[in-house]
Design a protein around this motif. Structure first.
Motif, PDB file in Angstrom:
ATOM      1  N   GLU A   1     -10.181  15.553 -11.513  1.00 22.87           N
ATOM      2  CA  GLU A   1     -10.330  14.345 -12.209  1.00 22.87           C
ATOM      3  C   GLU A   1     -10.557  13.012 -10.945  1.00 22.87           C
ATOM      4  N   THR A   2     -11.273  11.786 -11.548  1.00 17.14           N
ATOM      5  CA  THR A   2     -11.664  10.870 -10.780  1.00 17.14           C
ATOM      6  C   THR A   2     -11.208  10.071 -10.531  1.00 17.14           C
ATOM      7  N   LEU A   3     -10.259   9.956  -8.979  1.00 25.71           N
ATOM      8  CA  LEU A   3      -8.544   9.242  -8.650  1.00 25.71           C
ATOM      9  C   LEU A   3      -9.259   7.491  -8.275  1.00 25.71           C
ATOM     10  N   LYS A   4      -8.846   6.472  -8.932  1.00 24.16           N
ATOM     11  CA  LYS A   4      -9.743   5.094  -8.240  1.00 24.16           C
ATOM     12  C   LYS A   4      -8.749   4.704  -6.722  1.00 24.16           C
ATOM     13  N   ILE A   5      -8.874   5.786  -6.065  1.00 29.59           N
ATOM     14  CA  ILE A   5      -7.581   5.517  -4.971  1.00 29.59           C
ATOM     15  C   ILE A   5      -7.334   4.311  -4.479  1.00 29.59           C
TER      16      ILE A   5
ATOM     17  N   ASP B   1      -8.379   1.693  -5.722  1.00 25.88           N
ATOM     18  CA  ASP B   1      -8.215   0.977  -6.197  1.00 25.88           C
ATOM     19  C   ASP B   1      -6.057   1.054  -6.987  1.00 25.88           C
TER      20      ASP B   1
ATOM     21  N   TYR C   1      -1.515  10.182  -8.786  1.00 27.76           N
ATOM     22  CA  TYR C   1      -2.201   9.254  -7.314  1.00 27.76           C
ATOM     23  C   TYR C   1      -1.232   9.638  -6.720  1.00 27.76           C
TER      24      TYR C   1
ATOM     25  N   LYS D   1     -12.781   0.754  -2.867  1.00 24.79           N
ATOM     26  CA  LYS D   1     -13.059   1.199  -3.430  1.00 24.79           C
ATOM     27  C   LYS D   1     -13.249   2.254  -3.764  1.00 24.79           C
ATOM     28  N   GLN D   2     -12.458   3.552  -2.509  1.00 24.58           N
ATOM     29  CA  GLN D   2     -12.704   4.623  -2.803  1.00 24.58           C
ATOM     30  C   GLN D   2     -12.526   5.128  -4.724  1.00 24.58           C
ATOM     31  N   THR D   3     -12.924   6.557  -4.277  1.00 29.05           N
ATOM     32  CA  THR D   3     -13.027   7.645  -5.697  1.00 29.05           C
ATOM     33  C   THR D   3     -12.588   8.658  -4.465  1.00 29.05           C
TER      34      THR D   3
END
Length: 81
Positions: A60-64, A66, A32, A52-54
């Motif tokens: 890897e999928t990051l919930k940046i 959040d 992150y 809520k951007q990913t």
């Protein structure tokens, strides 16, 4: 808002300078933080990151969004205590 976001992350001890510090070396393992550093270098802002951007980063999928929200909550909680 921009300044407050960076201040919040810096309060947590994140060093955004290009020189390496011991803390920065530890943070290199955090995807992150690495993503935010690259994003800021490219766009000179993190304000364009939505709540809520990913993103796909290093496979890897990051919930940046959040992540930034959580950092703000942690920072606000630290101010109250």
């Amino acid at each position: 808002l921009e300044l407050r976001r960076w201040e919040q992350l810096e309060t947590m001890g994140i060093d955004w300078e290009p020189r390496k510090t011991a803390h920065q070396e530890r943070m290199e393992n955090d995807k992150y933080i690495r993503y935010l550093q690259l994003h800021y270098k490219k766009y000179q802002t993190i304000n364009d990151i939505k709540a809520k951007q990913t993103v796909i980063f290093e496979g890897e999928t990051l919930k940046i969004g959040d992540f930034l929200s959580d950092m703000r909550k942690i920072h606000k909680g630290a101010e109250i205590n």
